[in-house]
Every structure is written in structure tokens, then in C-alpha cells.
Design an enzyme around this catalytic site. Structure first.
Site, PDB file in Angstrom:
ATOM      1  N   GLN A 148       1.394 -14.025   3.020  1.00 35.34           N
ATOM      2  CA  GLN A 148      -0.130 -14.065   2.488  1.00 35.34           C
ATOM      3  C   GLN A 148      -0.622 -15.341   2.823  1.00 35.34           C
ATOM      4  O   GLN A 148      -1.950 -15.568   2.596  1.00 35.34           O
ATOM      5  CB  GLN A 148      -0.131 -13.823   0.881  1.00 35.34           C
ATOM      6  CG  GLN A 148       0.313 -12.455   0.660  1.00 35.34           C
ATOM      7  CD  GLN A 148       0.496 -12.413  -0.860  1.00 35.34           C
ATOM      8  OE1 GLN A 148       1.441 -12.713  -1.593  1.00 35.34           O
ATOM      9  NE2 GLN A 148      -0.659 -11.950  -1.502  1.00 35.34           N
ATOM     10  N   CYS A 152      -3.609  -8.108  -6.651  1.00 25.37           N
ATOM     11  CA  CYS A 152      -2.853  -8.790  -5.190  1.00 25.37           C
ATOM     12  C   CYS A 152      -3.757  -9.625  -4.792  1.00 25.37           C
ATOM     13  O   CYS A 152      -5.059  -9.363  -4.698  1.00 25.37           O
ATOM     14  CB  CYS A 152      -2.368  -7.825  -4.273  1.00 25.37           C
ATOM     15  SG  CYS A 152      -1.614  -8.596  -2.631  1.00 25.37           S
ATOM     16  N   LEU A 153      -3.173 -10.841  -4.424  1.00 26.14           N
ATOM     17  CA  LEU A 153      -4.223 -11.883  -3.866  1.00 26.14           C
ATOM     18  C   LEU A 153      -4.993 -11.591  -2.567  1.00 26.14           C
ATOM     19  O   LEU A 153      -5.907 -12.020  -2.134  1.00 26.14           O
ATOM     20  CB  LEU A 153      -3.353 -13.455  -3.803  1.00 26.14           C
ATOM     21  CG  LEU A 153      -2.991 -14.112  -5.059  1.00 26.14           C
ATOM     22  CD1 LEU A 153      -2.051 -15.098  -4.699  1.00 26.14           C
ATOM     23  CD2 LEU A 153      -4.148 -14.430  -5.778  1.00 26.14           C
ATOM     24  N   HIS A 191       6.986  -6.596  -6.350  1.00 24.58           N
ATOM     25  CA  HIS A 191       5.493  -6.687  -5.498  1.00 24.58           C
ATOM     26  C   HIS A 191       5.907  -7.627  -4.425  1.00 24.58           C
ATOM     27  O   HIS A 191       5.582  -7.217  -3.295  1.00 24.58           O
ATOM     28  CB  HIS A 191       4.630  -7.125  -6.461  1.00 24.58           C
ATOM     29  CG  HIS A 191       3.294  -7.378  -6.097  1.00 24.58           C
ATOM     30  ND1 HIS A 191       2.398  -6.487  -6.230  1.00 24.58           N
ATOM     31  CD2 HIS A 191       2.779  -8.235  -5.295  1.00 24.58           C
ATOM     32  CE1 HIS A 191       1.274  -6.764  -5.581  1.00 24.58           C
ATOM     33  NE2 HIS A 191       1.522  -7.954  -5.088  1.00 24.58           N
ATOM     34  N   GLU A 192       6.517  -8.815  -4.686  1.00 22.65           N
ATOM     35  CA  GLU A 192       6.516  -9.839  -3.775  1.00 22.65           C
ATOM     36  C   GLU A 192       7.680  -9.376  -2.750  1.00 22.65           C
ATOM     37  O   GLU A 192       7.238  -9.599  -1.412  1.00 22.65           O
ATOM     38  CB  GLU A 192       6.833 -11.316  -4.063  1.00 22.65           C
ATOM     39  CG  GLU A 192       6.010 -11.793  -5.337  1.00 22.65           C
ATOM     40  CD  GLU A 192       4.411 -11.620  -4.645  1.00 22.65           C
ATOM     41  OE1 GLU A 192       4.075 -11.941  -3.666  1.00 22.65           O
ATOM     42  OE2 GLU A 192       3.447 -11.563  -5.391  1.00 22.65           O
ATOM     43  N   HIS A 215       6.003  -7.246  -0.317  1.00 22.97           N
ATOM     44  CA  HIS A 215       5.275  -7.919   0.734  1.00 22.97           C
ATOM     45  C   HIS A 215       6.247  -8.165   1.971  1.00 22.97           C
ATOM     46  O   HIS A 215       5.689  -8.102   3.126  1.00 22.97           O
ATOM     47  CB  HIS A 215       4.769  -9.251   0.216  1.00 22.97           C
ATOM     48  CG  HIS A 215       3.311  -9.230  -0.365  1.00 22.97           C
ATOM     49  ND1 HIS A 215       2.304  -8.619   0.186  1.00 22.97           N
ATOM     50  CD2 HIS A 215       2.800  -9.295  -1.670  1.00 22.97           C
ATOM     51  CE1 HIS A 215       0.754  -8.597  -0.416  1.00 22.97           C
ATOM     52  NE2 HIS A 215       1.494  -9.012  -1.509  1.00 22.97           N
ATOM     53  N   GLY A 227       2.404 -14.816  -8.200  1.00 28.26           N
ATOM     54  CA  GLY A 227       3.450 -14.439  -7.141  1.00 28.26           C
ATOM     55  C   GLY A 227       2.774 -14.634  -5.951  1.00 28.26           C
ATOM     56  O   GLY A 227       1.558 -14.410  -5.703  1.00 28.26           O
TER      57      GLY A 227
END
Length: 163
Positions: A51, A90-91, A132-133, A136, A46
Site C-alpha cells: 500500500q 481499506c486505505l 486483512h493485512e 494484502h 492497519g
């Protein structure tokens, strides 16, 4: 194939709520493609527009394994149910993993890349990734929800994808 730099924490764009998408054009389609390429290149499942440095309400979830790519533009959470604790990464937080509690199921409303609205229901891991996304997009980072930090050595026996 365009790989964009992933914005790492701390960075103000990650904690600022995003703006609604109003133009559904070629620029948006290019962003979606770039985000997907960047996510796959980073072994993620994701990614949200902040990001990759864009403060707009766009996110992608791709669980792979023959599953459809979920493109969420201007997503809204309509309903959640249940609760489950699982490990997330997380990225934007390399090497940080933690146990996070999230709803077990979710129903959302979002727009396609052409602007048409759709609803989606998801459970378990897919629901976790979607929420989660969407967090963000609201400027909420997973590190603020960690119940227990998980040492990367604890993940050696599990194959964790990064949200």
C-alpha cells in the site's frame, strides 16, 4: 515523520504476492516507521507494504487505545477458528465499505524487525485487522471478499476505522 503516498486500486502491486524479507536492517526499520506514520495520518488501523509501493511481506496493525503496535514481517497464518461478518474498509479503496466474513480468531507466526520469530493469537477485531493485512501481502484485496457493499451513510452512527 514521513508520510508516503497510499497506492490506490487498481494497481498491479496490490494484487501481486509479495516477496519475503531477507534483510533486517535500517532500511526495514525506516519503512516500518514510514508505514506507521502514513497509516496514522490516514486514520487507518492497519497497513501493508504494497500500500506504500513496496512489494515485501511487511504489515502493521495498530488498534490504538493503549494497544501494542503489531509489526508483522514474513507473517504466516498457523490456525483460524470461527467466523464472523463485519464491516471493513481499506486505505487503498477510499469510500468503499463492505461486509466481509473472516475467522473470529487467528494464530500467526511472524518476525520482529530484528528477525526474531514470535507467535501471536488474536480474536475479533484484532484478528480481522491482522488477516486483512496478511491478505494484502498475498495479493488478495478485501473487495474480492465483500458480501454486501455498505453505503457510507450507513456508517454515520458507527465509528469505523479503516484497515
Amino acid at each position: 515523520m514521513t508520510i508516503r503516498a497510499i497506492v490506490k486500486s487498481p494497481n498491479e502491486i496490490l494484487t501481486t504476492p509479495t516477496k519475503k524479507v531477507r534483510k533486517f536492517d535500517r532500511k526495514l526499520a525506516t519503512l516500518l516507521k514510514d508505514m506507521h506514520d502514513t497509516m496514522l495520518d490516514s486514520d487507518g488501523i492497519g497497513i501493508a507494504a504494497p500500500q506504500v509501493g513496496e512489494s515485501i511481506r511487511v504489515a502493521i496493525v495498530d488498534l490504538g487505545e493503549g494497544e501494542d503496535i503489531i509489526e508483522m514481517i514474513n507473517p504466516e497464518v498457523l490456525e483460524t477458528e470461527g467466523a464472523v461478518i463485519d464491516i471493513e474498509g481499506c486505505l487503498s479503496f477510499p469510500e468503499l465499505y463492505g461486509e466481509v466474513e473472516r475467522p473470529f480468531s487467528v494464530r500467526i507466526k511472524a518476525q520482529e524487525r530484528d528477525g526474531t520469530w514470535y507467535e501471536l493469537e488474536a480474536e475479533d477485531y484484532e484478528a480481522r485487522a491482522i488477516l486483512h493485512e496478511i491478505d494484502h501481502l498475498d495479493g488478495i484485496l478485501f473487495d474480492s471478499k465483500i458480501l454486501r457493499v455498505v453505503d457510507p451513510s450507513e456508517l454515520e452512527n458507527e465509528e469505523e476505522d479503516i484497515l
